[in-house]
Design a protein around this motif. Structure first.
Motif, PDB file in Angstrom:
ATOM      1  N   TYR A  82       0.705  -1.689  -0.183  1.00  0.00           N
ATOM      2  CA  TYR A  82      -0.107  -0.553   0.069  1.00  0.00           C
ATOM      3  C   TYR A  82       0.816   0.837   0.497  1.00  0.00           C
ATOM      4  CZ  TYR A  82      -3.381   3.558   1.652  1.00  0.00           C
ATOM      5  OH  TYR A  82      -4.035   5.085   1.207  1.00  0.00           O
ATOM      6  N   GLU A  83       0.291   1.956  -1.037  1.00  0.00           N
ATOM      7  CA  GLU A  83       1.555   3.324  -0.848  1.00  0.00           C
ATOM      8  C   GLU A  83       0.877   4.953  -1.437  1.00  0.00           C
ATOM      9  OE1 GLU A  83       4.477   2.629  -2.672  1.00  0.00           O
ATOM     10  OE2 GLU A  83       4.850   0.964  -3.084  1.00  0.00           O
ATOM     11  N   GLY A  84      -0.259   4.404   0.054  1.00  0.00           N
ATOM     12  CA  GLY A  84      -0.746   5.599   0.539  1.00  0.00           C
ATOM     13  C   GLY A  84      -0.145   6.585   2.249  1.00  0.00           C
ATOM     14  N   LEU A  85       0.553   6.238   2.326  1.00  0.00           N
ATOM     15  CA  LEU A  85       1.524   6.573   3.545  1.00  0.00           C
ATOM     16  C   LEU A  85       2.675   6.985   3.743  1.00  0.00           C
ATOM     17  CD1 LEU A  85       0.062   4.642   6.260  1.00  0.00           C
ATOM     18  CD2 LEU A  85      -0.434   6.532   6.060  1.00  0.00           C
ATOM     19  N   LYS A  86       3.297   7.885   2.779  1.00  0.00           N
ATOM     20  CA  LYS A  86       4.841   8.332   1.718  1.00  0.00           C
ATOM     21  C   LYS A  86       4.742   9.610   2.660  1.00  0.00           C
ATOM     22  CE  LYS A  86       5.589   4.713  -1.115  1.00  0.00           C
ATOM     23  NZ  LYS A  86       7.112   4.673  -0.547  1.00  0.00           N
ATOM     24  N   ASP A  87       3.783  10.560   3.431  1.00  0.00           N
ATOM     25  CA  ASP A  87       4.377  11.275   3.858  1.00  0.00           C
ATOM     26  C   ASP A  87       5.026  11.280   5.558  1.00  0.00           C
ATOM     27  OD1 ASP A  87       4.328  13.755   5.806  1.00  0.00           O
ATOM     28  OD2 ASP A  87       2.187  14.130   4.990  1.00  0.00           O
ATOM     29  N   GLY A  88       5.828  11.574   5.874  1.00  0.00           N
ATOM     30  CA  GLY A  88       6.399  11.356   7.910  1.00  0.00           C
ATOM     31  C   GLY A  88       5.543  11.285   8.392  1.00  0.00           C
ATOM     32  N   ASP A  89       4.396  12.284   7.711  1.00  0.00           N
ATOM     33  CA  ASP A  89       3.637  12.270   9.673  1.00  0.00           C
ATOM     34  C   ASP A  89       2.392  11.638   9.542  1.00  0.00           C
ATOM     35  OD1 ASP A  89       5.284  14.328  10.399  1.00  0.00           O
ATOM     36  OD2 ASP A  89       4.654  15.810   8.971  1.00  0.00           O
ATOM     37  N   ASP A  90       2.343  10.591   8.565  1.00  0.00           N
ATOM     38  CA  ASP A  90       1.623   9.876   8.259  1.00  0.00           C
ATOM     39  C   ASP A  90       1.523   9.032   8.187  1.00  0.00           C
ATOM     40  OD1 ASP A  90      -1.915   9.908   7.842  1.00  0.00           O
ATOM     41  OD2 ASP A  90      -1.066   9.155   5.827  1.00  0.00           O
ATOM     42  N   GLN A  91       1.317   7.796   9.585  1.00  0.00           N
ATOM     43  CA  GLN A  91       1.727   6.593   9.811  1.00  0.00           C
ATOM     44  C   GLN A  91       0.606   5.592  10.725  1.00  0.00           C
ATOM     45  OE1 GLN A  91       5.286   7.760  11.930  1.00  0.00           O
ATOM     46  NE2 GLN A  91       6.735   8.357  10.668  1.00  0.00           N
ATOM     47  N   TRP A  92       1.256   4.111  10.580  1.00  0.00           N
ATOM     48  CA  TRP A  92       0.711   3.037  10.914  1.00  0.00           C
ATOM     49  C   TRP A  92       0.068   3.459  12.908  1.00  0.00           C
ATOM     50  CZ3 TRP A  92      -1.118  -1.558   9.241  1.00  0.00           C
ATOM     51  CH2 TRP A  92      -1.681  -3.035  10.226  1.00  0.00           C
ATOM     52  N   LEU A  93      -0.590   3.366  13.049  1.00  0.00           N
ATOM     53  CA  LEU A  93      -1.547   3.477  14.338  1.00  0.00           C
ATOM     54  C   LEU A  93      -2.175   2.458  14.499  1.00  0.00           C
ATOM     55  CD1 LEU A  93      -1.078   5.443  16.936  1.00  0.00           C
ATOM     56  CD2 LEU A  93      -3.243   6.295  16.338  1.00  0.00           C
ATOM     57  N   ALA A  94      -3.181   2.206  14.426  1.00  0.00           N
ATOM     58  CA  ALA A  94      -3.929   0.728  14.282  1.00  0.00           C
ATOM     59  C   ALA A  94      -4.717   0.290  12.726  1.00  0.00           C
ATOM     60  CB  ALA A  94      -4.964   1.100  15.368  1.00  0.00           C
ATOM     61  N   ALA A  95      -5.216  -0.721  13.075  1.00  0.00           N
ATOM     62  CA  ALA A  95      -5.465  -1.159  11.649  1.00  0.00           C
ATOM     63  C   ALA A  95      -6.785  -2.220  12.242  1.00  0.00           C
ATOM     64  CB  ALA A  95      -4.603  -1.795  10.879  1.00  0.00           C
ATOM     65  N   ALA A  96      -7.796  -2.534  11.235  1.00  0.00           N
ATOM     66  CA  ALA A  96      -8.555  -3.842  11.345  1.00  0.00           C
ATOM     67  C   ALA A  96      -9.547  -3.941  10.134  1.00  0.00           C
ATOM     68  CB  ALA A  96      -9.601  -3.500  12.418  1.00  0.00           C
ATOM     69  N   ALA A  97      -9.513  -5.121  10.157  1.00  0.00           N
ATOM     70  CA  ALA A  97     -10.751  -5.812   9.222  1.00  0.00           C
ATOM     71  C   ALA A  97     -11.863  -5.324   9.481  1.00  0.00           C
ATOM     72  CB  ALA A  97     -10.767  -7.197   8.649  1.00  0.00           C
ATOM     73  N   LEU A  98     -12.868  -4.677   8.108  1.00  0.00           N
ATOM     74  CA  LEU A  98     -13.653  -4.586   7.495  1.00  0.00           C
ATOM     75  C   LEU A  98     -14.539  -5.532   6.513  1.00  0.00           C
ATOM     76  CD1 LEU A  98     -13.554  -0.798   6.950  1.00  0.00           C
ATOM     77  CD2 LEU A  98     -14.024  -2.236   9.150  1.00  0.00           C
ATOM     78  N   PRO A  99     -14.692  -7.225   6.771  1.00  0.00           N
ATOM     79  CA  PRO A  99     -15.748  -7.680   6.618  1.00  0.00           C
ATOM     80  C   PRO A  99     -17.296  -8.023   5.331  1.00  0.00           C
ATOM     81  CG  PRO A  99     -14.763  -8.812   8.808  1.00  0.00           C
ATOM     82  CD  PRO A  99     -15.051  -7.204   8.587  1.00  0.00           C
ATOM     83  N   HIS A 131      -9.993  13.900  15.542  1.00  0.00           N
ATOM     84  CA  HIS A 131      -8.618  14.645  16.308  1.00  0.00           C
ATOM     85  C   HIS A 131      -8.882  13.213  17.569  1.00  0.00           C
ATOM     86  CE1 HIS A 131      -9.791  18.151  14.151  1.00  0.00           C
ATOM     87  NE2 HIS A 131     -10.563  18.109  14.119  1.00  0.00           N
ATOM     88  N   ALA A 132      -7.410  13.788  17.815  1.00  0.00           N
ATOM     89  CA  ALA A 132      -7.418  13.332  19.731  1.00  0.00           C
ATOM     90  C   ALA A 132      -7.170  11.713  19.560  1.00  0.00           C
ATOM     91  CB  ALA A 132      -8.838  13.015  20.354  1.00  0.00           C
ATOM     92  N   VAL A 133      -6.293  11.313  18.153  1.00  0.00           N
ATOM     93  CA  VAL A 133      -5.419  10.269  18.383  1.00  0.00           C
ATOM     94  C   VAL A 133      -4.861   9.679  19.080  1.00  0.00           C
ATOM     95  CG1 VAL A 133      -6.444   9.304  16.161  1.00  0.00           C
ATOM     96  CG2 VAL A 133      -4.341  10.741  15.810  1.00  0.00           C
ATOM     97  N   THR A 134      -3.978   8.853  19.721  1.00  0.00           N
ATOM     98  CA  THR A 134      -3.126   8.682  20.640  1.00  0.00           C
ATOM     99  C   THR A 134      -3.103   6.856  20.341  1.00  0.00           C
ATOM    100  OG1 THR A 134      -4.504   8.273  22.738  1.00  0.00           O
ATOM    101  CG2 THR A 134      -3.131  10.385  21.884  1.00  0.00           C
ATOM    102  N   PRO A 135      -1.758   6.301  20.378  1.00  0.00           N
ATOM    103  CA  PRO A 135      -1.089   5.460  20.754  1.00  0.00           C
ATOM    104  C   PRO A 135      -1.718   4.793  22.188  1.00  0.00           C
ATOM    105  CG  PRO A 135       0.515   6.095  20.381  1.00  0.00           C
ATOM    106  CD  PRO A 135      -0.168   7.729  20.640  1.00  0.00           C
ATOM    107  N   GLY A 136      -2.720   3.069  22.578  1.00  0.00           N
ATOM    108  CA  GLY A 136      -2.922   2.625  23.087  1.00  0.00           C
ATOM    109  C   GLY A 136      -4.735   3.444  23.763  1.00  0.00           C
ATOM    110  N   ALA A 137      -4.828   4.257  23.083  1.00  0.00           N
ATOM    111  CA  ALA A 137      -6.406   4.682  23.992  1.00  0.00           C
ATOM    112  C   ALA A 137      -7.086   4.871  22.249  1.00  0.00           C
ATOM    113  CB  ALA A 137      -6.204   6.010  24.014  1.00  0.00           C
TER     114      ALA A 137
END
Length: 292
Positions: A82-99, A131-137
């Motif tokens: 997936y090539e959508g996160l080339k911006d250094g400020d736009d990084q993986w935080l959380a993910a899920a499947a949407l069946p 807004h208010a995206v933080t690791p763990g929360a």
């Protein structure tokens, strides 16, 4: 090669998949066939977050990184990048499947929700302004064919094809750490049962929400301060608040019984026999449903 303990484990396509780090800091994924106990494959892939999985496809990405891969769980072959996160400020935080939609949802540190097609890895949509995206929360998940997003203080429902909000207003919530269960792989998932999403709207208030409309089916105020997600067995919800645990009827939140324990409950599980509470690290107590 000496390996450190597994960073995470999960089950995909009949295999137990683990992420390890060796003494030389090399990262490796290993898949063990659950039927035979043999190693199905092993692959060096760098540090990864616990994957989201849809069928045989795993969505893998580096912790707080931009490299995102779709990997075949049966062979470890890279299916797409997936090539959508080339911006250094736009990084993986959380993910899920949407069946229901055949997509993955990938939330980034920049507050963007990327919707990625599981077959081919194409970008379906990107929704920004979260807004208010933080690791763990923060966590993403799925219920009732809708996407769910928990951030600090808000629970949102979103369209699994566009990522756009489908609830008129975010619902207040204590967030992923308190309201969402932690699965074996380490990822957070919403507590769902009977077509409802169960979460702590406030420190003493449990709420059952319809994931399609975002409207509460019932709300129940309890005594104490919630710190862990509720659990469900059959038609009963067990909710721990401090040193008490209350059994509630799933359909309408009617209290059935409350137990008082000699310490703060910091772990909770249930099955058809009843519920199990952990107090600290030394005591586990079992209780027989709502009758004993």
């Amino acid at each position: 090669m000496q390996r450190l303990p597994a960073e995470w484990v999960t089950v995909v396509d009949g295999a137990l998949i683990s992420s390890y780090e060796d003494r030389e800091d090399a990262k490796e994924l290993e898949a063990i066939d659950l039927r035979t106990g043999t190693v199905r494959w092993a692959r060096e892939l760098g540090g990864t977050q616990p994957p989201a999985a849809l069928g045989r496809t795993m969505l893998l990405g580096a912790a707080l990184g931009w490299r995102v891969l779709g990997v075949d769980a049966a062979s470890a072959r890279t299916l797409w990048t997936y090539e959508g996160l080339k911006d250094g400020d736009d990084q993986w935080l959380a993910a899920a499947a949407l069946p229901a939609a055949g997509n993955f949802a990938l939330l980034t540190t920049a507050g963007k929700l990327h919707i990625v097609r599981a077959r081919g890895g194409g970008r379906v949509a990107v929704a920004a302004g979260i807004h208010a995206v933080t690791p763990g929360a923060t966590a993403v998940g799925e219920a009732g064919g809708r996407g769910l997003l928990a951030t600090a203080g808000a629970l949102r429902g979103f369209d699994p094809d566009s990522g756009k909000s489908i609830w008129p207003r975010p619902r207040p919530t204590l967030g992923a750490e308190t309201s969402w269960q932690r699965r074996t792989g380490g990822e957070r998932a919403p507590v769902t049962a009977g077509g409802l999403v169960l979460h702590w709207a406030r420190a003493d208030t449990l709420e059952a929400v319809d994931p399609v409309s975002g409207k509460p089916r019932w709300t129940r105020r309890l005594t104490g301060i919630a710190k862990i997600p509720p659990v469900v067995a059959d038609d009963t919800v067990y909710a721990a608040c401090g040193a008490t645990c209350t059994a509630l009827r799933l359909t309408d939140g009617t209290p059935r019984r409350t137990w008082s324990l000699p310490g703060i409950i910091d772990g909770l599980a249930s099955d058809t026999s009843g519920w199990y509470g952990r107090i600290g690290t030394s005591a586990v107590r079992a209780y027989n449903g709502v009758d004993g």
